[in-house]
Motif scaffolding. Structure first.
Motif, short mmCIF file in Angstrom:
data_model
loop_
_atom_site.label_atom_id
_atom_site.label_comp_id
_atom_site.label_asym_id
_atom_site.label_seq_id
_atom_site.Cartn_x
_atom_site.Cartn_y
_atom_site.Cartn_z
N LYS A 264 32.02 -1.96 -20.53
CA LYS A 264 31.66 -4.05 -21.12
C LYS A 264 32.49 -4.01 -19.59
CE LYS A 264 32.20 -3.94 -25.82
NZ LYS A 264 33.11 -4.21 -26.97
N TRP A 265 33.00 -3.40 -19.01
CA TRP A 265 33.77 -3.44 -17.38
C TRP A 265 32.69 -4.49 -16.86
CZ3 TRP A 265 37.66 0.47 -15.98
CH2 TRP A 265 38.72 0.14 -17.17
N LEU A 266 31.75 -3.65 -16.66
CA LEU A 266 30.27 -3.81 -15.81
C LEU A 266 29.97 -5.96 -15.87
CD1 LEU A 266 28.01 -3.19 -13.91
CD2 LEU A 266 26.62 -2.87 -15.68
N THR A 267 29.92 -5.92 -17.27
CA THR A 267 29.29 -7.42 -17.36
C THR A 267 30.40 -7.93 -16.86
OG1 THR A 267 28.06 -6.29 -19.58
CG2 THR A 267 28.85 -9.10 -19.45
N ARG A 268 31.52 -8.23 -17.47
CA ARG A 268 32.68 -8.65 -17.23
C ARG A 268 33.06 -9.20 -15.31
NH1 ARG A 268 36.73 -5.24 -18.04
NH2 ARG A 268 37.94 -5.83 -16.21
N VAL A 269 32.85 -8.08 -14.82
CA VAL A 269 32.79 -8.21 -13.36
C VAL A 269 31.88 -8.98 -12.56
CG1 VAL A 269 33.02 -6.76 -11.31
CG2 VAL A 269 33.97 -6.05 -13.20
N LEU A 270 30.18 -8.54 -13.13
CA LEU A 270 29.47 -9.38 -12.24
C LEU A 270 29.05 -10.42 -13.01
CD1 LEU A 270 26.46 -6.33 -12.54
CD2 LEU A 270 28.17 -6.71 -10.77
N VAL A 271 29.18 -10.76 -14.46
CA VAL A 271 29.06 -12.15 -14.39
C VAL A 271 29.91 -13.34 -14.16
CG1 VAL A 271 29.46 -13.66 -16.78
CG2 VAL A 271 28.12 -12.09 -16.58
N THR A 272 31.36 -12.63 -13.55
CA THR A 272 32.86 -13.77 -13.79
C THR A 272 32.90 -13.70 -11.96
OG1 THR A 272 34.05 -11.96 -13.80
CG2 THR A 272 34.14 -13.07 -15.35
N ARG A 273 32.15 -12.87 -11.09
CA ARG A 273 32.18 -13.36 -9.93
C ARG A 273 30.90 -13.48 -9.31
NH1 ARG A 273 36.40 -14.36 -11.15
NH2 ARG A 273 36.77 -14.82 -8.47
N ALA A 274 29.85 -13.86 -10.29
CA ALA A 274 28.04 -13.75 -9.60
C ALA A 274 28.63 -15.28 -9.08
CB ALA A 274 27.62 -13.25 -10.18
N ASP A 275 28.81 -16.55 -8.74
CA ASP A 275 29.31 -17.28 -8.20
C ASP A 275 29.61 -17.66 -6.96
OD1 ASP A 275 27.02 -19.34 -9.99
OD2 ASP A 275 29.04 -18.98 -11.67
N HIS A 276 30.04 -16.66 -6.71
CA HIS A 276 31.48 -16.43 -5.99
C HIS A 276 30.61 -15.18 -4.72
CE1 HIS A 276 34.60 -18.57 -7.63
NE2 HIS A 276 33.76 -17.76 -8.86
N SER A 277 30.14 -16.00 -4.42
CA SER A 277 29.17 -15.36 -3.23
C SER A 277 29.78 -14.53 -1.74
CB SER A 277 27.81 -16.10 -2.39
OG SER A 277 28.94 -17.24 -1.65
N ASP A 278 30.81 -14.77 -1.30
CA ASP A 278 31.64 -13.90 -0.51
C ASP A 278 32.16 -13.22 -1.02
OD1 ASP A 278 31.38 -15.89 1.88
OD2 ASP A 278 33.29 -16.66 1.83
N GLU A 279 32.69 -13.17 -2.20
CA GLU A 279 33.38 -12.24 -2.90
C GLU A 279 32.66 -10.99 -3.50
OE1 GLU A 279 36.00 -12.66 -5.97
OE2 GLU A 279 36.57 -15.28 -5.48
#
Length: 319
Positions: A264-279
């Motif tokens: 489940k970590w895969l979903t969490r990381v990509l969903v929460t960080r996707a709007d932060h392009s530099d990150e």
């Protein structure tokens, strides 16, 4: 009558042990259009999915197969729901879930509090008020017992300075204090007020200077293990090298032997960080450096169907 089902491709579409997600298009074209006699042949041939009830003359689903399919179909739905949420609500719900799960999930509280901007963490606390009628700090203080309570409450309470000014003398003296605290306190270092103050109030840029001075003083890497407290180590890596932290989380989630919680970590990381392009750019670069392949290629190889396509769409937002 339709052609017999391609058992191998249908089994792969349903995922089994071949990855996460399901191949919805293959299921529509192969299973959706199939004749009932061919579905019966599929059930009889798929011993890992179905078991024969000889007394009653029918093939019934294994319970583990039903649970597996519910989970795999839900991955795409959960990702979409999380993506549609306001980021503040998303983080507030992640913290609440961590508290319900208990100590094994406290690293999620560290992740939210240490990798978000000051404004986003403040927003998550506001959302927590709205959703649960209490403060995040209050809830953590009432649920967490033992040496980590002080650290976790301090981390979520932070509103860090995000400017470019650093008092290097202060950073050097704090690095010296940390070096002495680590040497004298061992695992109890997390209970020291001054250690908690440094980690929970200083800017991330200031902490980078503390980190550099610590390494010079000790001749060893602070991230090599300031103590055996995994929570303290995770706080440090989240604050100092978030791209490394997220890369390791993502790699663990894509491992074929990962349990359902880790996946489940895969979903969490990509969903929460996707709007932060530099990150996301930093994470992709670090992942490639650490594991010798692109994150996009790893997802392409390991994930299936709409879930895979959605994750790759999120990942491409930084391109």
């Amino acid at each position: 009558m339709a052609l017999p089902l391609d058992l191998e491709s249908l089994t792969e579409a349903l995922s089994g042990n071949l990855g996460m997600g399901v191949d919805e298009n293959a299921l529509i074209s192969k299973l959706g259009k199939s004749h009932k006699d061919h579905r019966k042949l599929f059930r009889k041939a798929s011993k890992s999915f179905f078991v024969e009830d000889e007394e009653r003359a029918f093939e019934k689903c294994h319970d583990h197969f039903v649970r597996h399919l519910k989970l795999e179909f839900s991955r795409f739905n959960n990702a979409v729901v999380m993506w549609a949420m306001h980021p503040w609500e998303r983080d507030a719900r992640l913290v609440k879930k961590a508290l319900k799960k208990g100590e094994e999930a406290y690293n999620l509280i560290v992740e939210v509090s240490c990798t978000r901007s000051a404004e986003d963490l403040l927003g998550a606390r506001k959302a927590y008020h709205s959703l649960f009628d209490q403060s995040m700090e209050e809830d953590i203080a009432s649920h967490v017992h033992g040496p980590h309570r002080k650290l976790l409450v301090g981390l979520v309470s932070a509103y860090r300075y995000e400017g470019n000014k650093v008092k290097d003398d202060s950073a050097k003296s704090e690095a010296k204090f940390l070096a002495e605290a680590v040497a004298s306190s061992g695992d109890e270092v997390v209970e020291k007020d001054e250690v908690v103050r440094i980690l929970t109030t200083r800017s991330k840029l200031h902490l980078q200077h503390v980190y550099n001075h610590f390494n010079d003083i000790k001749g060893s890497d602070l991230l090599g293990g300031v103590s055996h407290s995994s929570l303290l180590n995770e706080a440090l890596i989240c604050l100092l090298k978030p791209a490394v932290y997220f890369s390791k989380i993502l790699d663990a989630s894509l491992n074929k032997d990962a349990d359902k919680t880790t996946k489940k970590w895969l979903t969490r990381v990509l969903v929460t960080r996707a709007d932060h392009s530099d990150e996301i750019k930093d994470i992709k670069e670090e992942y490639n450096n650490l594991y010798g392949e692109t994150l996009a290629q790893r997802i392409q190889d390991k994930i299936k169907g709409n879930y895979r396509d959605f994750l790759l769409t999120l990942l491409s937002k930084s391109d």
